[in-house]
Design an enzyme around this catalytic site. Structure first.
Site, PDB file in Angstrom:
ATOM      1  N   TYR A 141       0.842  -1.198  -0.136  1.00  7.57           N
ATOM      2  CA  TYR A 141       0.130  -0.108  -0.013  1.00  7.57           C
ATOM      3  C   TYR A 141       1.074   1.290  -0.056  1.00  7.57           C
ATOM      4  O   TYR A 141       0.735   2.186  -0.578  1.00  7.57           O
ATOM      5  CB  TYR A 141      -0.804   0.065   1.043  1.00  7.57           C
ATOM      6  CG  TYR A 141      -1.626   1.383   1.113  1.00  7.57           C
ATOM      7  CD1 TYR A 141      -1.293   2.250   2.094  1.00  7.57           C
ATOM      8  CD2 TYR A 141      -2.906   1.418   0.313  1.00  7.57           C
ATOM      9  CE1 TYR A 141      -2.011   3.540   2.248  1.00  7.57           C
ATOM     10  CE2 TYR A 141      -3.438   2.823   0.468  1.00  7.57           C
ATOM     11  CZ  TYR A 141      -3.084   3.722   1.279  1.00  7.57           C
ATOM     12  OH  TYR A 141      -3.846   4.946   1.337  1.00  7.57           O
ATOM     13  N   ARG A 188       2.241   8.440  13.319  1.00 13.24           N
ATOM     14  CA  ARG A 188       2.073   9.912  13.602  1.00 13.24           C
ATOM     15  C   ARG A 188       0.456  10.183  13.531  1.00 13.24           C
ATOM     16  O   ARG A 188      -0.007  10.612  14.799  1.00 13.24           O
ATOM     17  CB  ARG A 188       2.743  10.909  13.024  1.00 13.24           C
ATOM     18  CG  ARG A 188       2.694  12.611  13.323  1.00 13.24           C
ATOM     19  CD  ARG A 188       2.929  13.450  12.564  1.00 13.24           C
ATOM     20  NE  ARG A 188       2.076  13.499  11.351  1.00 13.24           N
ATOM     21  CZ  ARG A 188       2.335  14.113  10.237  1.00 13.24           C
ATOM     22  NH1 ARG A 188       3.631  14.819  10.162  1.00 13.24           N
ATOM     23  NH2 ARG A 188       1.468  13.990   9.057  1.00 13.24           N
ATOM     24  N   ARG A 201     -10.208   5.117   8.026  1.00 12.70           N
ATOM     25  CA  ARG A 201      -9.464   4.178   6.980  1.00 12.70           C
ATOM     26  C   ARG A 201      -8.038   3.897   7.777  1.00 12.70           C
ATOM     27  O   ARG A 201      -7.142   4.930   7.822  1.00 12.70           O
ATOM     28  CB  ARG A 201      -9.192   4.643   5.678  1.00 12.70           C
ATOM     29  CG  ARG A 201     -10.494   4.418   4.980  1.00 12.70           C
ATOM     30  CD  ARG A 201     -10.255   4.796   3.263  1.00 12.70           C
ATOM     31  NE  ARG A 201      -9.481   3.647   2.676  1.00 12.70           N
ATOM     32  CZ  ARG A 201      -8.671   3.857   1.581  1.00 12.70           C
ATOM     33  NH1 ARG A 201      -8.442   4.855   1.111  1.00 12.70           N
ATOM     34  NH2 ARG A 201      -8.113   2.756   0.980  1.00 12.70           N
ATOM     35  N   PHE A 261      16.072  19.413  -1.129  1.00 14.90           N
ATOM     36  CA  PHE A 261      14.473  18.896  -1.302  1.00 14.90           C
ATOM     37  C   PHE A 261      14.163  17.435  -0.721  1.00 14.90           C
ATOM     38  O   PHE A 261      13.227  17.156  -0.285  1.00 14.90           O
ATOM     39  CB  PHE A 261      14.214  19.302  -2.710  1.00 14.90           C
ATOM     40  CG  PHE A 261      12.910  18.611  -3.220  1.00 14.90           C
ATOM     41  CD1 PHE A 261      12.757  17.441  -3.895  1.00 14.90           C
ATOM     42  CD2 PHE A 261      11.767  19.445  -3.000  1.00 14.90           C
ATOM     43  CE1 PHE A 261      11.540  17.234  -4.419  1.00 14.90           C
ATOM     44  CE2 PHE A 261      10.585  18.866  -3.511  1.00 14.90           C
ATOM     45  CZ  PHE A 261      10.340  17.715  -4.226  1.00 14.90           C
TER      46      PHE A 261
HETATM   47  C1  LIG Z   1       2.699  10.566   0.554  1.00 15.48           C
HETATM   48  C2  LIG Z   1       4.298  11.098   0.463  1.00 15.48           C
HETATM   49  C3  LIG Z   1       5.222  11.104   1.590  1.00 15.48           C
HETATM   50  C4  LIG Z   1       4.963  10.911  -0.618  1.00 15.48           C
HETATM   51  C5  LIG Z   1       3.968  12.834   0.649  1.00 15.48           C
HETATM   52  N1  LIG Z   1       5.072  13.658   0.427  1.00 15.48           N
HETATM   53  C6  LIG Z   1       5.835  14.210   1.313  1.00 15.48           C
HETATM   54  O1  LIG Z   1       5.341  14.131   2.517  1.00 15.48           O
HETATM   55  C7  LIG Z   1       6.505  15.593   1.036  1.00 15.48           C
HETATM   56  C8  LIG Z   1       6.723  16.459   2.182  1.00 15.48           C
HETATM   57  C9  LIG Z   1       5.338  16.921   2.457  1.00 15.48           C
HETATM   58  O2  LIG Z   1       4.499  17.000   1.857  1.00 15.48           O
HETATM   59  N2  LIG Z   1       5.358  17.210   3.984  1.00 15.48           N
HETATM   60  C10 LIG Z   1       3.997  17.730   4.415  1.00 15.48           C
HETATM   61  C11 LIG Z   1       4.186  17.521   6.096  1.00 15.48           C
HETATM   62  C12 LIG Z   1       3.222  16.429   6.568  1.00 15.48           C
HETATM   63  O3  LIG Z   1       2.649  15.897   5.549  1.00 15.48           O
HETATM   64  O4  LIG Z   1       3.116  16.500   7.809  1.00 15.48           O
HETATM   65  C13 LIG Z   1       3.751  19.133   4.287  1.00 15.48           C
HETATM   66  O5  LIG Z   1       2.431  19.453   4.515  1.00 15.48           O
HETATM   67  O6  LIG Z   1       4.712  19.758   3.781  1.00 15.48           O
HETATM   68  O7  LIG Z   1       7.575  14.898   0.665  1.00 15.48           O
HETATM   69  C14 LIG Z   1       7.591  14.040  -0.365  1.00 15.48           C
HETATM   70  C15 LIG Z   1       9.125  13.846  -1.009  1.00 15.48           C
HETATM   71  C16 LIG Z   1       9.921  15.095  -1.112  1.00 15.48           C
HETATM   72  C17 LIG Z   1      11.162  14.760  -1.619  1.00 15.48           C
HETATM   73  C18 LIG Z   1      11.825  13.636  -1.919  1.00 15.48           C
HETATM   74  C19 LIG Z   1      10.951  12.483  -2.059  1.00 15.48           C
HETATM   75  C20 LIG Z   1      11.181  11.278  -2.370  1.00 15.48           C
HETATM   76  C21 LIG Z   1      10.761  10.126  -2.251  1.00 15.48           C
HETATM   77  C22 LIG Z   1       9.206  10.296  -1.795  1.00 15.48           C
HETATM   78  C23 LIG Z   1       8.699  11.602  -1.542  1.00 15.48           C
HETATM   79  C24 LIG Z   1       9.560  12.604  -1.459  1.00 15.48           C
HETATM   80  C25 LIG Z   1       6.703  14.295  -1.392  1.00 15.48           C
HETATM   81  C26 LIG Z   1       6.992  14.644  -2.899  1.00 15.48           C
HETATM   82  C27 LIG Z   1       5.774  14.820  -3.633  1.00 15.48           C
HETATM   83 CL1  LIG Z   1       6.264  15.273  -5.267  1.00 15.48          CL
HETATM   84  C28 LIG Z   1       4.463  14.581  -3.278  1.00 15.48           C
HETATM   85  C29 LIG Z   1       4.172  14.301  -2.105  1.00 15.48           C
HETATM   86  C30 LIG Z   1       5.454  14.201  -1.075  1.00 15.48           C
END
Ligand SMILES: CC(C)(C)CN1C(=O)[C@@H](CC(=O)N[C@@H](CC(=O)O)C(=O)O)O[C@H](c2cccc3ccccc23)c2cc(Cl)ccc21
Length: 343
Positions: A141, A188, A201, A261
């Site tokens: 998942y 968390r 969910r 990043f």
């Molecule tokens: C589900 C997830 C963990 C992939 C979400 N995800 C991330 O968590 C964000 C960070 C984020 O959104 N943080 C939240 C804080 C929170 O959720 O509490 C915020 O509000 O800023 O970072 C990731 C992310 C950033 C950089 C490199 C990555 C490499 C592999 C996978 C994910 C990567 C992310 C990059 C992209 Cl392009 C899209 C989504 C994400």
């Protein structure tokens, strides 16, 4: 905050980003121009897909085909659908603007985003009906909703020419990057998720929590606190499996902005796990790092050296907590503990 772009569609995208993400909207500003627009679109398209998946008012017989078709619909000018609430409903209402920017992206970026959304949508559809039972289900998942984001991110880095071609095929390590973040969020957000109306969910695997309680809901009742903490620490040990692979992924990055990043969310994740370890607050309220602390990590994570120091500091903190926890546990020899695995 940076002024918004003149082009109205791009202005919508950069105006919406801070509403649907806190740290990400800041961290994305560090990326070089071409890559920044690609990641802005990537993030918003994924948020829209997540909004559809999460919207319990969409009947399953409509949601499943919608998840499968989402990647195509996201390339049809003007398309949108009613889903989500508040800022997510706003995102969906303005989704045609996201599509406009998406279609203007460099072709190679479009291809990556389309491929990730196609595979993620299909994976989400599979999990609409199946529950997460085993740790393998849990990993699968998380692969669909977060591991694939890592795979796509690496392909965007390689396509930009700023990172080596090896990242275009770094699926294993990229997957670990995503699983580390996603599992941290799942741990968390236990209480927020289980209190979700109308139907929660949950993604905690029964293979883990079933060793400690008879239902996931039992974890939040004070009389089960000892069992709940063992379960929580087990979940954290499972998430920590991915940390060494994340480090291995990041050590190969060459571009300073791309490194930050990637590194900032990873440092926030291990800091969150250290905060959650053996912490009953996870089952009582929202465990959130203080804003000052997140700002500190945003500023200080600027090299592999400071990243490693941060990971080591939190790793040491986790081991200290586990050691003191183990001493307390030693008085209870009846239960095979998982902290040995952390030791
Ligand atoms: C589900 C997830 C963990 C992939 C979400 N995800 C991330 O968590 C964000 C960070 C984020 O959104 N943080 C939240 C804080 C929170 O959720 O509490 C915020 O509000 O800023 O970072 C990731 C992310 C950033 C950089 C490199 C990555 C490499 C592999 C996978 C994910 C990567 C992310 C990059 C992209 Cl392009 C899209 C989504 C994400």
């Amino acid at each position: 905050t940076k002024k918004l772009p003149k082009q109205p569609d791009l202005a919508f995208c950069y105006g919406t980003l801070p509403k649907v993400s806190r740290s990400f909207a800041i961290v994305i500003q560090q990326l070089p121009e071409g890559l920044r627009d690609a990641f802005c679109v990537f993030y918003l398209v994924l948020r829209a897909l997540d909004t559809v998946e999460d919207d319990m008012s969409i009947p399953i017989d409509k949601k499943v085909p919608l998840l499968h078709a989402f990647h195509n619909l996201s390339q049809q000018r003007g398309w949108t659908t009613k889903a989500g609430v508040a800022e997510y409903a706003d995102l969906m209402a303005g989704y045609p603007a996201v599509i406009q920017v998406y279609l203007q992206l460099d072709q190679q970026y479009c291809k990556v985003i389309d491929d990730v959304c196609r595979r993620m949508g299909a994976g989400m559809a599979d999990f609409i009906t199946d529950d997460v039972i085993t740790v393998d289900d849990y990993d699968l998942y998380c692969h669909y909703v977060a591991g694939l984001v890592g795979v796509g991110s690496s392909q965007l880095f390689a396509a930009s020419g700023l990172e080596s071609e090896q990242y275009a095929a770094a699926d294993e390590l990229s997957n670990h990057m995503g699983l580390f973040l996603q599992k941290t969020n799942i741990i968390r957000d236990y209480l927020e998720d289980i209190m979700e109306e109308p139907a929660p969910r949950m993604f905690w695997p029964r293979e883990i929590w079933g060793k400690y309680v008879s239902s996931l809901d039992d974890l939040r009742h004070p009389q089960n606190e000892a069992a709940a903490l063992h379960c929580l620490n087990h979940m954290i040990c499972d998430a920590l499996r991915h940390a060494p692979h994340s480090l291995e992924y990041m050590v190969g990055l060459r571009n300073y902005q791309i490194f930050r990043f990637c590194a900032i969310p990873q440092v926030m994740a291990i800091a969150t796990l250290a905060l959650c370890y053996n912490n009953p607050a996870v089952f009582r309220g929202k465990v959130k790092m203080r804003r000052g602390q997140t700002a500190k990590y945003m500023m200080e994570t600027d090299s592999m050296q400071t990243l490693l120091e941060a990971f080591m500091d939190f790793g040491t903190m986790l081991c200290k907590k586990a050691k003191s926890h183990r001493i307390a546990m030693a008085k209870d020899p009846t239960r095979e503990t998982v902290v040995e695995r952390l030791g």
